[in-house]
Design a protein around this motif. Sequence first.
Motif, PDB file in Angstrom:
ATOM      1  N   PRO A   1      -6.484  20.920  98.460  1.00  0.00           N
ATOM      2  CA  PRO A   1      -6.797  21.244  97.048  1.00  0.00           C
ATOM      3  C   PRO A   1      -7.039  22.735  96.859  1.00  0.00           C
ATOM      4  N   LEU A   2      -7.703  23.353  97.846  1.00  0.00           N
ATOM      5  CA  LEU A   2      -7.951  24.791  97.721  1.00  0.00           C
ATOM      6  C   LEU A   2      -6.659  25.592  97.800  1.00  0.00           C
ATOM      7  N   PHE A   3      -5.764  25.150  98.668  1.00  0.00           N
ATOM      8  CA  PHE A   3      -4.501  25.874  98.773  1.00  0.00           C
ATOM      9  C   PHE A   3      -3.765  25.855  97.442  1.00  0.00           C
ATOM     10  N   ILE A   4      -3.826  24.702  96.766  1.00  0.00           N
ATOM     11  CA  ILE A   4      -3.152  24.622  95.471  1.00  0.00           C
ATOM     12  C   ILE A   4      -3.824  25.569  94.478  1.00  0.00           C
ATOM     13  N   LEU A   5      -5.163  25.583  94.499  1.00  0.00           N
ATOM     14  CA  LEU A   5      -5.890  26.490  93.600  1.00  0.00           C
ATOM     15  C   LEU A   5      -5.509  27.932  93.875  1.00  0.00           C
ATOM     16  N   LEU A  65      -2.938  29.217  95.732  1.00  0.00           N
ATOM     17  CA  LEU A  65      -1.558  29.672  95.889  1.00  0.00           C
ATOM     18  C   LEU A  65      -0.554  28.943  95.017  1.00  0.00           C
ATOM     19  N   GLY A  66      -1.059  28.034  94.166  1.00  0.00           N
ATOM     20  CA  GLY A  66      -0.127  27.354  93.287  1.00  0.00           C
ATOM     21  C   GLY A  66       0.598  26.223  94.001  1.00  0.00           C
ATOM     22  N   ILE A  67       1.743  25.819  93.396  1.00  0.00           N
ATOM     23  CA  ILE A  67       2.429  24.662  93.937  1.00  0.00           C
ATOM     24  C   ILE A  67       3.844  25.009  94.353  1.00  0.00           C
ATOM     25  N   GLY A  68       4.137  26.285  94.438  1.00  0.00           N
ATOM     26  CA  GLY A  68       5.495  26.682  94.813  1.00  0.00           C
ATOM     27  C   GLY A  68       5.667  26.640  96.318  1.00  0.00           C
ATOM     28  N   GLU A  69       6.472  27.540  96.823  1.00  0.00           N
ATOM     29  CA  GLU A  69       6.718  27.577  98.253  1.00  0.00           C
ATOM     30  C   GLU A  69       5.557  28.224  99.007  1.00  0.00           C
ATOM     31  N   LEU A  70       4.811  29.089  98.309  1.00  0.00           N
ATOM     32  CA  LEU A  70       3.778  29.877  98.991  1.00  0.00           C
ATOM     33  C   LEU A  70       2.750  29.018  99.745  1.00  0.00           C
ATOM     34  N   PRO A  71       2.147  28.006  99.083  1.00  0.00           N
ATOM     35  CA  PRO A  71       1.156  27.227  99.840  1.00  0.00           C
ATOM     36  C   PRO A  71       1.792  26.475 101.010  1.00  0.00           C
ATOM     37  N   LYS A  72       3.037  26.095 100.865  1.00  0.00           N
ATOM     38  CA  LYS A  72       3.715  25.377 101.959  1.00  0.00           C
ATOM     39  C   LYS A  72       3.908  26.304 103.149  1.00  0.00           C
ATOM     40  N   GLN A  94      12.494  18.330  85.798  1.00  0.00           N
ATOM     41  CA  GLN A  94      12.243  18.624  87.216  1.00  0.00           C
ATOM     42  C   GLN A  94      10.978  17.894  87.627  1.00  0.00           C
ATOM     43  N   TRP A  95      11.134  16.867  88.436  1.00  0.00           N
ATOM     44  CA  TRP A  95       9.969  16.089  88.867  1.00  0.00           C
ATOM     45  C   TRP A  95       9.144  16.878  89.880  1.00  0.00           C
ATOM     46  N   THR A  96       7.860  16.908  89.672  1.00  0.00           N
ATOM     47  CA  THR A  96       6.973  17.615  90.601  1.00  0.00           C
ATOM     48  C   THR A  96       5.898  16.648  91.101  1.00  0.00           C
ATOM     49  N   PRO A  97       6.149  15.974  92.233  1.00  0.00           N
ATOM     50  CA  PRO A  97       5.175  14.981  92.709  1.00  0.00           C
ATOM     51  C   PRO A  97       3.952  15.668  93.329  1.00  0.00           C
ATOM     52  N   MET A  98       2.784  15.402  92.766  1.00  0.00           N
ATOM     53  CA  MET A  98       1.570  16.056  93.257  1.00  0.00           C
ATOM     54  C   MET A  98       0.799  15.185  94.243  1.00  0.00           C
ATOM     55  N   ASN A  99       1.249  13.948  94.427  1.00  0.00           N
ATOM     56  CA  ASN A  99       0.635  13.036  95.380  1.00  0.00           C
ATOM     57  C   ASN A  99      -0.793  12.603  95.066  1.00  0.00           C
ATOM     58  N   SER A 100      -1.351  13.054  93.941  1.00  0.00           N
ATOM     59  CA  SER A 100      -2.659  12.530  93.543  1.00  0.00           C
ATOM     60  C   SER A 100      -2.871  12.814  92.065  1.00  0.00           C
ATOM     61  N   VAL A 101      -3.733  12.005  91.448  1.00  0.00           N
ATOM     62  CA  VAL A 101      -4.025  12.192  90.025  1.00  0.00           C
ATOM     63  C   VAL A 101      -4.650  13.570  89.805  1.00  0.00           C
ATOM     64  N   SER A 102      -5.562  13.932  90.699  1.00  0.00           N
ATOM     65  CA  SER A 102      -6.206  15.235  90.508  1.00  0.00           C
ATOM     66  C   SER A 102      -5.191  16.359  90.630  1.00  0.00           C
ATOM     67  N   GLY A 103      -4.194  16.139  91.475  1.00  0.00           N
ATOM     68  CA  GLY A 103      -3.141  17.147  91.622  1.00  0.00           C
ATOM     69  C   GLY A 103      -2.397  17.348  90.316  1.00  0.00           C
TER      70      GLY A 103
END
Lengths: 277, 277, 338, 259, 259
Positions: free
Chosen positions: B138-142, B144-151, C165-174
């Motif tokens: 969860p912190l990584f998403i906060l 670094l977002g959800i792009g390639e960076l956190p991965k 563009q589907w973006t699966p977050m794997n959780s509701v909080s996501g």
Amino acid sequence: MEQGSTNVNIVSRTVQPQRQTIRNRVAFLEKRTPVYASVLGVLGILTLWEGLARIQVIPPLFLPSPSAILAAGWQMVTTGEVTDNILTSLMRIGTGYAIGAVAGIVIGLLLGFFRWVDSVLTPVIYSIYPIPKIALLPLFILWLGIGELPKFTIIALGVFFPVVINTYAGVKQVDPILLKAAVTFGSKYFSVIRKVILPAALPTIFAGLKLAAGNSLLLLVSAEMIAAEKGVGSMILHYGNLMMTTNLMVGVLILSMLGLLFNRSLEWLERKLLPWK
Amino acid sequence: MEQGSTNVNIVSRTVQPQRQTIRNRVAFLEKRTPVYASVLGVLGILTLWEGLARIQVIPPLFLPSPSAILAAGWQMVTTGEVTDNILTSLMRIGTGYAIGAVAGIVIGLLLGFFRWVDSVLTPVIYSIYPIPKIALLPLFILWLGIGELPKFTIIALGVFFPVVINTYAGVKQVDPILLKAAVTFGSKYFSVIRKVILPAALPTIFAGLKLAAGNSLLLLVSAEMIAAEKGVGSMILHYGNLMMTTNLMVGVLILSMLGLLFNRSLEWLERKLLPWK
Amino acid sequence: GKSAEKQGNSAEPANPSEPANTKPAESKSVSLALLKFTSNAPLFIAYEKGFFKDEHLDVELKWFDSANAVNVAVASSSVDIAAAGLTADFYNMIAQGQKMFLVADKGREEKGYAYSALVLPNDSPYKSVEELKGKKAAITTIGSTNHYSIARILENHGMSSKDVQWTPMNSVSGVVDAIKGKRVDFGFISEPNVTKAVDEGFGKTLTWISDEIKFQSSALVFSSKFISDRDASVRFLKAYLKGLRYYYDAALTKKDGKLAQGPNFDEVLKIITKYTGQPEDVIKKSFPFIDRNGKPDIDDLKEQIAWYAKEKLIVKTLEVDDFVDTTLLDEALKAAGN
Amino acid sequence: MRIVVENVRKQFIDTNKREITALKDINFTIAAQEFVVLVGPSGCGKSTLLNIVGGLLSPSSGEVSFEGLQGNKEPKLAIVFQEIALFPWRTVYENVIFGLEEQGASKEEQQEKGRHYIEMVGLTGFESAYPKQLSGGMRQRAGIARALAVEPDLLLMDEPFSALDAQTRTIMQEELLAIWNRTRLSTLYVTHNIEEAVYLADRVIVMSRRPGEIKNIIRIDLPKIGRNQEEYRLVFERYVDEIWQLIRHDAQEALKEGD
Amino acid sequence: MRIVVENVRKQFIDTNKREITALKDINFTIAAQEFVVLVGPSGCGKSTLLNIVGGLLSPSSGEVSFEGLQGNKEPKLAIVFQEIALFPWRTVYENVIFGLEEQGASKEEQQEKGRHYIEMVGLTGFESAYPKQLSGGMRQRAGIARALAVEPDLLLMDEPFSALDAQTRTIMQEELLAIWNRTRLSTLYVTHNIEEAVYLADRVIVMSRRPGEIKNIIRIDLPKIGRNQEEYRLVFERYVDEIWQLIRHDAQEALKEGD
Ligand SMILES: Nc1ncnc2c1ncn2[C@@H]1O[C@H](COP(=O)(O)OP(=O)(O)OP(=O)(O)O)[C@@H](O)[C@H]1O
Ligand SMILES: Nc1ncnc2c1ncn2[C@@H]1O[C@H](COP(=O)(O)OP(=O)(O)OP(=O)(O)O)[C@@H](O)[C@H]1O
Ligand SMILES: [Mg+2]
Ligand SMILES: [Mg+2]
């Protein structure tokens, strides 16, 4: 040649600059840093972090300050939440670790002792080893339900592999000269195993057990993804879902401390069991 | 004493039972199993598995048969799904691995060379090391977002730690006699680092790189939990969510094979770079 | 009311061949897998108010974090009963030979009852579904109710599931975080998170799902092991129905086409609050619709199967008769009356 | 009693899959109470031969046998290796009694013999030390005590002192001789060191390399004790020279070979 | 030119935090073209002293200096260790030219000197072999070539041959002497082996232990070449005996100590 050297000698006595003292040129290898340096690093980072958090450069949601984490931690301790979760997790880790370690040592020894077992099973073990356990979570639930069993299994698997591989390696690495010595002095097959191979493999087995300790904590979070109400891992997941990052960090802190504790205990045990090392 | 032995000799010649031939008592150490044994193990398990699946003792949902997995795999290859996912994941692993490995080697060398850096940073690194990355998702998403960076970051972190620790250990374990030799022959500080410490640490660094290769695959699944549409990890999660276990197993199989491939490539590279080993 | 119900129960003549009904039934333990969702209100109520106990059922609540795990648990008979989400994994497990039975409605999208919505970040310029073409959609996973609803809405607006563009977050909080952090263009959120998003000001609703489609999104599912005990199954459904009606009458009744607080409203609110851990005023804003008689929407189930099959999200198509069993419900209804 | 080595031949397959003959036509006997020393250049097959005699390696052909052993019992062997082959997890005492334990000797016998042989090698006071706490010389003494404690029919020693420094080695040679004089065990001793061979042996077997054959067997006609005295110096040196001349060329060849 | 060791003293803190005096009152000189050998029992401080002279360890007090070095340049040192201190990742040739590289010699000079000294130690043909591909004796030859290649003002050798087998050692001693005769470098050589000391040295410095002090300095009055010939045997043996008598007691003590 005596002459030559005497000449030079006279020159040096009179002119003097000809004398060159030898200095230690590897002194840099021995330089020490003061003891406080190591404390300094950790403290420095904590202070910086606290400072950044205090002046709100980074929003507390993104990175809670150390003091906030400690405060939250203390509060969670007083409500009994922490103890409860730790106890549940310790029970899971303990059981999973015990199962994994015993299975790992037993199978490792079998692999090491019996060539047929070795040839047949080793390739199987090595090909299952690199599969990420988290990828198999749905299957674990299918196979083992949602009780404690799948949780024990996941932790046990994480423990099993390093232990089995190290035990096997330990048995295989026994110095053949020790085996030869034992046989010469009349040891029979099982006596060789008990009196030579086992003690000789022990240090390597311990190395595996220590690796496994780290793994068991890593997998606790994955294990407690399966329908767990309690436990440090489920606590982390819970606060992660709620985006309560301060409490999340408390969980992370607890995991680190458990890791440290676990490692120290194993080191202590090793010193007790292997006084000859 | 010559007499004594001659006496005995005569006795043995006439009575004969007095002669005892020495036999090899460690022959069991050298027993070999035929080459086919190792193939046998894997084949045996596959056959058993297929058999169990065929007679439906275990429902296919619980444990898809090897042939079904292969068939599904082949079908996924022909639709291009597999290649697509592998390429995406390889890109992530490649980038994450490169970042983690370079950072690990550089910081490991700094820790090894400069005692102050060592004292200050080593405790920090060792205390961050055991934190399960998955707990911080969860912190990584906060952060670094959800792009390639956190991965990239998650994979890079998994790679960084074994590499930094091994690099550090490698530098610290350099035989002091080699340092002394170099200094005696006139090497200055940076020359010692470049010509002695670096090459001497290389084998240990490689061991770290190999460990890291395994880690990078383990963390691929965690990394692709973050909003990934493609990739082997997200494919595994996807089929896990859909409970299409056969396709899930295809993903697991691909990960194992990637692991094998990765390991082999590093071993090949090691042989090329360290011909003197 | 309690004792009256009990009498009605013991005098029940519906199934004289069942011996369990004639002698006082011995207590049976039953495990129930569920998430902390408002749509489980009937179950919370039945549990809290002792309706299960009245039926001599010793129900144990098993809390889960993921809908997928709930479904897997009931499919493998790890639990007896699940408050299941009707997602692709549910159909897939059945298609692959797993036996489990959908016995009653437990939540659906019904026009006039706002529960789930397409939510946009607060500063989003989009005003209509059509504008979402090619945009990024935050969902939990592919094959989830999120995914299904959005795709069906898109189809209703002349697009297909390939158009976002589907973006699966794997959780509701996501999903919530993705919208909050403006990392996606829109997402699927259910109550109470919709209310939260609006109240906290980071999100706004584009449209309620129930305004766009009908959707049987969740159901009560019995494991094959549990359903073999027909008597206990019926008793469970009776208690469920009682809880369901208690909930329906309190929260879902309408006066003049508008939702009105019915009897016991405050009590129901308290119970939901207790079991979901959400604040009362958030809960209060919206209650998910469940049929008062627990009748599942079989036609919609057929549509879902057809859609998932078309999208290749299930391994093969299946017949509703294979997994839907409403006879139990009918029996329970007969006993419960209206 | 005597040990007979008959027509022993040993072939190995090396890493390049070629067959190499390590030993060929090896024939000799060791009489009761005889101290036989094997010398030869590196790689001539000394250790291979010693292992075959000790039952730790099978000969490709030929055989090794004990003749005239009393009561037809299994011959008892004991071995001392160059590498410290003490069990690191056993104390000095536990190491010394290892062989007795394996032969099923009673606790009293173990204690008695253990104490006796520990004293003989001068390790009294170090009974409960672990090997890593000892110096190289003391470790090798413990190794010798372990071998003596089983009172073997044949004592095998493979370069027991070659890892020790020169001075310790000199002292240990003297001690070994003193001990041997008290026990008079039939012994097969391998060494690289020609002085050591001449100092200890009743007979020296000189081997050549590629293939390992017996070049010569030299009986040392000197009193067993006090060979390092002034009066025998010239004869001693002559033996050393004679053997060195036999080996020298082979040794130079051996030096040129990679590991 | 000569090397002067003046009042050198060295204290260590051991693992039990006690201070131990490894060296005390060490005074001696090494003349140009002189071969000085240090002998003494284990742990008397030979390596410590050699390291101090080589600038690899600081003395607690006293100093080591070069007098009369031409042009006031930095003294050039070279060292040969017992342990194979070749760089495993460098071929024989790359190892040999290491010192030249570090001194900034030109590629041609490196090649020329490299070839010269590789030939001198008899390693021609093995230039591109890695150390692990060589036998112990050859590795030590490469170590010697590496040291010679820098043409040092002082050559230091710490038990260079003690890991080799007896026969290889004998051969290497002869070769070292031959090489030294061609180069005549000032040399400080440490050994445990008294015969080796007498065979090689112009002067032998005998040390005692606890604390390490100089017991005696013995000049060997024998021709530098051919000391192993028959005619010098008696004088040779007398030197050996004299030194052994000085050391014997200390060596026995050293043996009794744990590691
Ligand atoms: N297991 C083996 N496989 C292949 N070759 C072997 C094996 N053991 C020994 N050899 C070869 O047999 C020959 C004799 O080896 P052995 O060890 O007996 O010699 P050695 O005389 O003891 O040498 P050293 O003096 O160096 O100890 C050598 O050429 C060696 O390479
Ligand atoms: N770094 C150190 N710290 C503490 N004590 C040391 C250290 N180095 C050497 N010593 C001690 O100093 C003494 C002399 O050691 P040194 O290695 O110089 O002896 P040596 O004569 O070379 O011995 P050997 O013949 O075994 O090589 C020994 O008692 C040793 O234990
Ligand atoms: Mg040998
Ligand atoms: Mg030394």
